[in-house]
Design a protein around this motif. Structure first.
Motif, short mmCIF file in Angstrom:
data_model
loop_
_atom_site.label_atom_id
_atom_site.label_comp_id
_atom_site.label_asym_id
_atom_site.label_seq_id
_atom_site.Cartn_x
_atom_site.Cartn_y
_atom_site.Cartn_z
N TYR A 1 26.52 14.31 -27.10
CA TYR A 1 27.23 15.57 -27.31
C TYR A 1 27.51 15.75 -28.79
O TYR A 1 28.01 14.84 -29.46
N TYR A 2 27.21 16.95 -29.26
CA TYR A 2 27.41 17.28 -30.66
C TYR A 2 28.33 18.49 -30.79
O TYR A 2 28.29 19.40 -29.96
N CYS A 3 29.11 18.50 -31.85
CA CYS A 3 29.82 19.72 -32.20
C CYS A 3 29.19 20.29 -33.46
O CYS A 3 28.61 19.57 -34.27
N ALA A 4 29.30 21.60 -33.59
CA ALA A 4 28.71 22.29 -34.72
C ALA A 4 29.55 23.52 -35.04
O ALA A 4 30.28 24.02 -34.17
N ALA A 5 29.44 23.99 -36.26
CA ALA A 5 30.27 25.11 -36.70
C ALA A 5 29.46 26.13 -37.48
O ALA A 5 28.49 25.80 -38.16
N ARG A 6 29.87 27.37 -37.33
CA ARG A 6 29.31 28.47 -38.11
C ARG A 6 30.32 29.59 -38.14
O ARG A 6 31.32 29.55 -37.41
N PHE A 7 30.09 30.60 -38.97
CA PHE A 7 31.08 31.65 -39.14
C PHE A 7 31.12 32.65 -37.99
O PHE A 7 32.17 33.25 -37.72
N THR A 8 29.99 32.83 -37.31
CA THR A 8 29.97 33.79 -36.21
C THR A 8 29.44 33.11 -34.95
O THR A 8 28.76 32.10 -35.01
N LEU A 9 29.75 33.69 -33.82
CA LEU A 9 29.42 33.09 -32.53
C LEU A 9 27.90 33.09 -32.30
O LEU A 9 27.22 34.08 -32.55
N THR B 1 24.93 30.89 -29.51
CA THR B 1 24.67 29.84 -28.53
C THR B 1 23.37 29.10 -28.82
O THR B 1 23.07 28.09 -28.20
N ASP B 2 22.60 29.61 -29.77
CA ASP B 2 21.35 28.97 -30.17
C ASP B 2 21.66 27.87 -31.17
O ASP B 2 22.17 28.15 -32.26
N PRO B 3 21.35 26.62 -30.84
CA PRO B 3 21.68 25.54 -31.77
C PRO B 3 20.97 25.66 -33.11
O PRO B 3 21.47 25.15 -34.13
N ASN B 4 19.85 26.35 -33.15
CA ASN B 4 19.11 26.50 -34.40
C ASN B 4 19.85 27.37 -35.42
O ASN B 4 19.49 27.38 -36.60
N LEU B 5 20.86 28.09 -34.96
CA LEU B 5 21.63 28.95 -35.87
C LEU B 5 22.82 28.23 -36.49
O LEU B 5 23.52 28.81 -37.31
N TYR B 6 23.05 26.99 -36.09
CA TYR B 6 24.17 26.21 -36.64
C TYR B 6 23.63 25.27 -37.73
O TYR B 6 22.61 24.63 -37.53
N ASN B 7 24.35 25.19 -38.83
CA ASN B 7 23.91 24.28 -39.89
C ASN B 7 24.97 23.27 -40.29
O ASN B 7 24.78 22.52 -41.25
N ASN B 8 26.07 23.23 -39.58
CA ASN B 8 27.09 22.20 -39.81
C ASN B 8 27.23 21.42 -38.51
O ASN B 8 27.74 21.96 -37.52
N TRP B 9 26.80 20.16 -38.53
CA TRP B 9 26.79 19.36 -37.31
C TRP B 9 27.56 18.06 -37.50
O TRP B 9 27.51 17.45 -38.58
N GLY B 10 28.23 17.64 -36.43
CA GLY B 10 28.78 16.30 -36.39
C GLY B 10 27.70 15.32 -35.98
O GLY B 10 26.57 15.71 -35.66
N GLN B 11 28.05 14.03 -35.94
CA GLN B 11 27.04 13.01 -35.72
C GLN B 11 26.70 12.76 -34.26
O GLN B 11 25.74 12.08 -33.98
N GLY B 12 27.45 13.31 -33.33
CA GLY B 12 27.18 13.13 -31.91
C GLY B 12 27.94 11.97 -31.31
O GLY B 12 28.20 10.96 -31.98
N THR B 13 28.27 12.11 -30.04
CA THR B 13 28.93 11.04 -29.30
C THR B 13 28.28 10.96 -27.93
O THR B 13 28.02 11.97 -27.28
N LEU B 14 27.98 9.73 -27.51
CA LEU B 14 27.22 9.53 -26.28
C LEU B 14 28.14 9.53 -25.06
O LEU B 14 29.14 8.80 -25.02
N VAL B 15 27.77 10.33 -24.08
CA VAL B 15 28.44 10.35 -22.79
C VAL B 15 27.47 9.87 -21.73
O VAL B 15 26.37 10.43 -21.59
N THR B 16 27.86 8.82 -21.02
CA THR B 16 27.02 8.30 -19.96
C THR B 16 27.80 8.34 -18.65
O THR B 16 28.90 7.78 -18.57
N VAL B 17 27.23 9.01 -17.68
CA VAL B 17 27.88 9.14 -16.38
C VAL B 17 27.06 8.35 -15.36
O VAL B 17 25.90 8.65 -15.11
N SER B 18 27.68 7.35 -14.79
CA SER B 18 26.99 6.51 -13.82
C SER B 18 27.22 7.03 -12.41
O SER B 18 28.28 7.58 -12.10
N SER B 19 26.23 6.85 -11.56
CA SER B 19 26.33 7.35 -10.18
C SER B 19 26.94 6.31 -9.27
O SER B 19 27.13 5.16 -9.62
#
Length: 121
Positions: free
Chosen positions: A93-101, A103-121
Motif C-alpha cells: 500500500y502506497y500513499c501519494a499526494a498532489r494538488f488536485t483530485l 484516481t490515476d496513479p500516473n498523475l501523482y508524483n509524490n509517493w511514500g515508500q509503501g507498506t506491505l499488508v498481508t492477509v492470511s486465509s
C-alpha cells in the motif's frame, strides 16, 4: 512534500489494520492524498482519496464500505482504516499526494515508500 507510509503487517482474514501516511512540511493541507495498492504481478490501483480539508472522500468500488480514509492536518497525517480484510487485499500500500483530485496513479508524483499488508486465509 515527503510521505512515509506505515502500519502494514500480517493479519488474518476478517481482521483490521490502520495505515498511516505521515507527511513532512508545512503545506500538507494543500494536498489531496490518495492511497493505492499493488499486488504481486498486478498494476498499481487506486484505493481511496481525500480532499485537502478532508470534507470529501472517494473509494474504489472494491473497498467501499470496508475501508475508511481520513486525515488530521494538524498532525500532517492521513489514515486508511481497513476492516474485514480479505486475502485479496494483500498488497503493498502506497500513499501519494498532489494538488488536485485524481484516481490515476500516473498523475501523482509524490509517493511514500509503501507498506506491505498481508492477509492470511
Amino acid at each position: 512534500v515527503q510521505l512515509q507510509a506505515s502500519g502494514g503487517g500480517l493479519v488474518q482474514a476478517g481482521g483490521s489494520l490502520r495505515l498511516s501516511c505521515a507527511a513532512s512540511g508545512r503545506t500538507f493541507s494543500r494536498y489531496v492524498v490518495g492511497w493505492f495498492r499493488q499486488a504481486p504481478g498486478k498494476e498499481r490501483e487506486f484505493v481511496a482519496a481525500i480532499t485537502r480539508s478532508g470534507d470529501s472522500t472517494y473509494y474504489a468500488d472494491s473497498v467501499k464500505g470496508q475501508f475508511t480514509i481520513s486525515r488530521d492536518n494538524a498532525k500532517n497525517t492521513v489514515y486508511l482504516q481497513m476492516n474485514s480484510l480479505k486475502p485479496e487485499d494483500t498488497a503493498v500500500y502506497y500513499c501519494a499526494a498532489r494538488f488536485t483530485l485524481a484516481t490515476d496513479p500516473n498523475l501523482y508524483n509524490n509517493w511514500g515508500q509503501g507498506t506491505l499488508v498481508t492477509v492470511s486465509s
